[in-house]
Write a protein that holds these residues in place. Structure first.
Motif, PDB file in Angstrom:
ATOM      1  N   GLU A  66      60.186  12.606  53.719  1.00  0.00           N
ATOM      2  CA  GLU A  66      59.896  11.182  53.557  1.00  0.00           C
ATOM      3  C   GLU A  66      61.174  10.393  53.276  1.00  0.00           C
ATOM      4  O   GLU A  66      61.335   9.258  53.744  1.00  0.00           O
ATOM      5  N   ILE A  67      62.096  10.993  52.518  1.00  0.00           N
ATOM      6  CA  ILE A  67      63.387  10.339  52.259  1.00  0.00           C
ATOM      7  C   ILE A  67      64.142  10.147  53.569  1.00  0.00           C
ATOM      8  O   ILE A  67      64.664   9.064  53.853  1.00  0.00           O
ATOM      9  N   LEU A  68      64.178  11.202  54.396  1.00  0.00           N
ATOM     10  CA  LEU A  68      64.853  11.100  55.691  1.00  0.00           C
ATOM     11  C   LEU A  68      64.200  10.049  56.576  1.00  0.00           C
ATOM     12  O   LEU A  68      64.879   9.305  57.279  1.00  0.00           O
ATOM     13  N   CYS A  69      62.880  10.000  56.534  1.00  0.00           N
ATOM     14  CA  CYS A  69      62.149   9.017  57.332  1.00  0.00           C
ATOM     15  C   CYS A  69      62.550   7.597  56.939  1.00  0.00           C
ATOM     16  O   CYS A  69      62.587   6.696  57.774  1.00  0.00           O
ATOM     17  N   GLY A  70      62.890   7.421  55.664  1.00  0.00           N
ATOM     18  CA  GLY A  70      63.279   6.103  55.186  1.00  0.00           C
ATOM     19  C   GLY A  70      64.669   5.669  55.597  1.00  0.00           C
ATOM     20  O   GLY A  70      64.994   4.474  55.531  1.00  0.00           O
ATOM     21  N   ILE A  71      65.523   6.623  56.025  1.00  0.00           N
ATOM     22  CA  ILE A  71      66.905   6.261  56.377  1.00  0.00           C
ATOM     23  C   ILE A  71      67.212   6.461  57.854  1.00  0.00           C
ATOM     24  O   ILE A  71      68.340   6.257  58.282  1.00  0.00           O
ATOM     25  N   CYS A  72      66.218   6.877  58.638  1.00  0.00           N
ATOM     26  CA  CYS A  72      66.447   7.016  60.077  1.00  0.00           C
ATOM     27  C   CYS A  72      65.234   6.495  60.835  1.00  0.00           C
ATOM     28  O   CYS A  72      64.230   6.115  60.240  1.00  0.00           O
ATOM     29  N   ASP A  73      65.323   6.493  62.139  1.00  0.00           N
ATOM     30  CA  ASP A  73      64.290   5.895  62.982  1.00  0.00           C
ATOM     31  C   ASP A  73      63.272   6.895  63.510  1.00  0.00           C
ATOM     32  O   ASP A  73      62.419   6.537  64.311  1.00  0.00           O
ATOM     33  N   LEU A  74      63.336   8.149  63.080  1.00  0.00           N
ATOM     34  CA  LEU A  74      62.414   9.153  63.590  1.00  0.00           C
ATOM     35  C   LEU A  74      61.097   9.121  62.840  1.00  0.00           C
ATOM     36  O   LEU A  74      61.067   8.872  61.627  1.00  0.00           O
ATOM     37  N   PRO A  75      59.968   9.386  63.528  1.00  0.00           N
ATOM     38  CA  PRO A  75      58.681   9.459  62.839  1.00  0.00           C
ATOM     39  C   PRO A  75      58.622  10.670  61.912  1.00  0.00           C
ATOM     40  O   PRO A  75      59.302  11.678  62.132  1.00  0.00           O
ATOM     41  N   LEU A  76      57.780  10.562  60.881  1.00  0.00           N
ATOM     42  CA  LEU A  76      57.713  11.592  59.855  1.00  0.00           C
ATOM     43  C   LEU A  76      57.374  12.964  60.426  1.00  0.00           C
ATOM     44  O   LEU A  76      57.976  13.970  60.031  1.00  0.00           O
ATOM     45  N   GLU A  77      56.421  13.038  61.356  1.00  0.00           N
ATOM     46  CA  GLU A  77      56.019  14.339  61.892  1.00  0.00           C
ATOM     47  C   GLU A  77      57.153  15.026  62.640  1.00  0.00           C
ATOM     48  O   GLU A  77      57.304  16.247  62.576  1.00  0.00           O
ATOM     49  N   LYS A  78      57.970  14.244  63.348  1.00  0.00           N
ATOM     50  CA  LYS A  78      59.104  14.835  64.053  1.00  0.00           C
ATOM     51  C   LYS A  78      60.145  15.336  63.064  1.00  0.00           C
ATOM     52  O   LYS A  78      60.741  16.406  63.251  1.00  0.00           O
ATOM     53  N   ILE A  79      60.372  14.579  61.992  1.00  0.00           N
ATOM     54  CA  ILE A  79      61.315  15.013  60.968  1.00  0.00           C
ATOM     55  C   ILE A  79      60.854  16.325  60.342  1.00  0.00           C
ATOM     56  O   ILE A  79      61.658  17.237  60.119  1.00  0.00           O
ATOM     57  N   LYS A  80      59.557  16.443  60.087  1.00  0.00           N
ATOM     58  CA  LYS A  80      59.039  17.680  59.502  1.00  0.00           C
ATOM     59  C   LYS A  80      59.287  18.863  60.427  1.00  0.00           C
ATOM     60  O   LYS A  80      59.633  19.956  59.976  1.00  0.00           O
ATOM     61  N   LYS A  81      59.113  18.661  61.745  1.00  0.00           N
ATOM     62  CA  LYS A  81      59.330  19.758  62.695  1.00  0.00           C
ATOM     63  C   LYS A  81      60.798  20.159  62.758  1.00  0.00           C
ATOM     64  O   LYS A  81      61.130  21.339  62.902  1.00  0.00           O
ATOM     65  N   LEU A  82      61.698  19.172  62.657  1.00  0.00           N
ATOM     66  CA  LEU A  82      63.128  19.460  62.747  1.00  0.00           C
ATOM     67  C   LEU A  82      63.707  19.977  61.435  1.00  0.00           C
ATOM     68  O   LEU A  82      64.609  20.808  61.417  1.00  0.00           O
ATOM     69  N   PHE A  83      63.182  19.455  60.331  1.00  0.00           N
ATOM     70  CA  PHE A  83      63.828  19.605  59.032  1.00  0.00           C
ATOM     71  C   PHE A  83      63.103  20.577  58.112  1.00  0.00           C
ATOM     72  O   PHE A  83      63.700  21.130  57.201  1.00  0.00           O
ATOM     73  N   CYS A  84      61.814  20.780  58.343  1.00  0.00           N
ATOM     74  CA  CYS A  84      60.995  21.550  57.399  1.00  0.00           C
ATOM     75  C   CYS A  84      60.242  22.679  58.082  1.00  0.00           C
ATOM     76  O   CYS A  84      59.077  22.941  57.757  1.00  0.00           O
ATOM     77  N   ASN A  85      60.863  23.333  59.043  1.00  0.00           N
ATOM     78  CA  ASN A  85      60.128  24.311  59.840  1.00  0.00           C
ATOM     79  C   ASN A  85      60.635  25.740  59.672  1.00  0.00           C
ATOM     80  O   ASN A  85      60.203  26.637  60.373  1.00  0.00           O
ATOM     81  N   GLU A  86      61.562  25.970  58.739  1.00  0.00           N
ATOM     82  CA  GLU A  86      62.105  27.312  58.568  1.00  0.00           C
ATOM     83  C   GLU A  86      61.583  27.942  57.288  1.00  0.00           C
ATOM     84  O   GLU A  86      61.101  27.257  56.386  1.00  0.00           O
ATOM     85  N   VAL A  87      61.701  29.249  57.228  1.00  0.00           N
ATOM     86  CA  VAL A  87      61.259  29.986  56.048  1.00  0.00           C
ATOM     87  C   VAL A  87      62.402  30.860  55.553  1.00  0.00           C
ATOM     88  O   VAL A  87      63.368  31.115  56.270  1.00  0.00           O
ATOM     89  N   GLY A  88      62.280  31.308  54.303  1.00  0.00           N
ATOM     90  CA  GLY A  88      63.319  32.147  53.732  1.00  0.00           C
ATOM     91  C   GLY A  88      64.434  31.326  53.134  1.00  0.00           C
ATOM     92  O   GLY A  88      64.395  30.102  53.099  1.00  0.00           O
ATOM     93  N   PHE A  89      65.431  32.003  52.625  1.00  0.00           N
ATOM     94  CA  PHE A  89      66.576  31.330  52.008  1.00  0.00           C
ATOM     95  C   PHE A  89      67.309  30.519  53.073  1.00  0.00           C
ATOM     96  O   PHE A  89      67.641  31.037  54.141  1.00  0.00           O
ATOM     97  N   GLN A  90      67.563  29.257  52.792  1.00  0.00           N
ATOM     98  CA  GLN A  90      68.169  28.386  53.799  1.00  0.00           C
ATOM     99  C   GLN A  90      69.661  28.651  53.944  1.00  0.00           C
ATOM    100  O   GLN A  90      70.401  28.689  52.964  1.00  0.00           O
ATOM    101  N   THR A  91      70.093  28.821  55.180  1.00  0.00           N
ATOM    102  CA  THR A  91      71.504  29.013  55.496  1.00  0.00           C
ATOM    103  C   THR A  91      71.876  28.104  56.656  1.00  0.00           C
ATOM    104  O   THR A  91      71.008  27.626  57.379  1.00  0.00           O
ATOM    105  N   PRO A  92      73.172  27.850  56.884  1.00  0.00           N
ATOM    106  CA  PRO A  92      73.573  27.017  58.024  1.00  0.00           C
ATOM    107  C   PRO A  92      73.237  27.682  59.347  1.00  0.00           C
ATOM    108  O   PRO A  92      73.197  28.907  59.462  1.00  0.00           O
ATOM    109  N   LYS A  93      73.003  26.863  60.361  1.00  0.00           N
ATOM    110  CA  LYS A  93      72.870  27.362  61.730  1.00  0.00           C
ATOM    111  C   LYS A  93      74.269  27.677  62.262  1.00  0.00           C
ATOM    112  O   LYS A  93      75.263  27.163  61.742  1.00  0.00           O
TER     113      LYS A  93
END
Length: 206
Positions: A43-70
């Motif tokens: 929701e914070i990201l949605c407030g500072i960019c033009d992408l819809p919330l559902e797309k942000i969730k797919k891009l930003f909140c779709n991984e599992v486990g300890f987060q590491t860089p791509k």
């Protein structure tokens, strides 16, 4: 850092904490709390960019486990003192490369990407640099990326049109085509030329 940059950093930290919590918690109540924290980061990201919330969730909140860089690899190929670039479907040019597949090494992925995007068989011989993408490329991503620039030697092959690129070419440093700045900046291309010209090049890393 501007105001949006600070909010982006907060959102990234909340997302990482939530993802880690979801990976390790055994408590169903804590799981619900971590899921809500993850939603707040989106929701914070949605407030500072033009992408819809559902797309942000797919891009930003779709991984599992300890987060590491791509991990992203870029093949650096020279011929007659000129650097190889490929033209993408949007008309901009970049070093051939992409995300490291789950079953690939940095070397193997670099060679695979050059083959797929430029049609060349190459041998990856030297890492030029390892960079934190968000320190060198725009726009800043909501997740971190480690970029490997890898010097390669040509073994054979020729360009074949494919799903990702429409042509390839070799360019001198003073006649670069319009670059895809999100993937490689002019400064990064200049770094590749400097590394190629210097047999004693010392690899910089972030």
């Amino acid at each position: 850092m501007d105001k949006n940059g600070q909010w982006l950093n907060w959102a990234k930290e909340l997302q990482a904490l939530a993802q880690c919590g979801l990976a390790y918690t055994k408590d169903p109540f804590d799981k619900g709390r971590f899921e809500r924290i993850r939603e707040i980061s989106a929701e914070i990201l949605c407030g500072i960019c033009d992408l819809p919330l559902e797309k942000i969730k797919k891009l930003f909140c779709n991984e599992v486990g300890f987060q590491t860089p791509k991990i992203d690899t870029r093949g650096v190929v020279f011929k007659d003192g000129k650097i190889l670039l490929v033209r993408e479907n949007d008309g901009l040019w970049s070093l051939p490369g992409g995300w490291v597949d789950f079953d690939q090494t940095v070397r193997g992925n670099t060679e695979k990407e050059v083959k797929e995007e430029a049609g060349l068989d190459v041998k990856a011989v030297k890492i030029i640099a390892v960079q934190d993408r968000n320190r060198h490329n725009l726009p800043v991503y909501a997740y971190n990326v480690c970029k490997f620039f890898v010097l390669c030697e040509i073994l054979g092959g020729s360009f074949q049109k494919n799903m990702e690129t429409t042509e390839s070419g070799y360019f001198p440093i003073d006649k670069l085509p319009p670059l895809c700045e999100a993937k490689n900046s002019k400064a990064q291309i200049e770094m590749c030329f400097a590394a190629y010209a210097n047999p004693d090049w010392i690899m910089p890393f972030d």
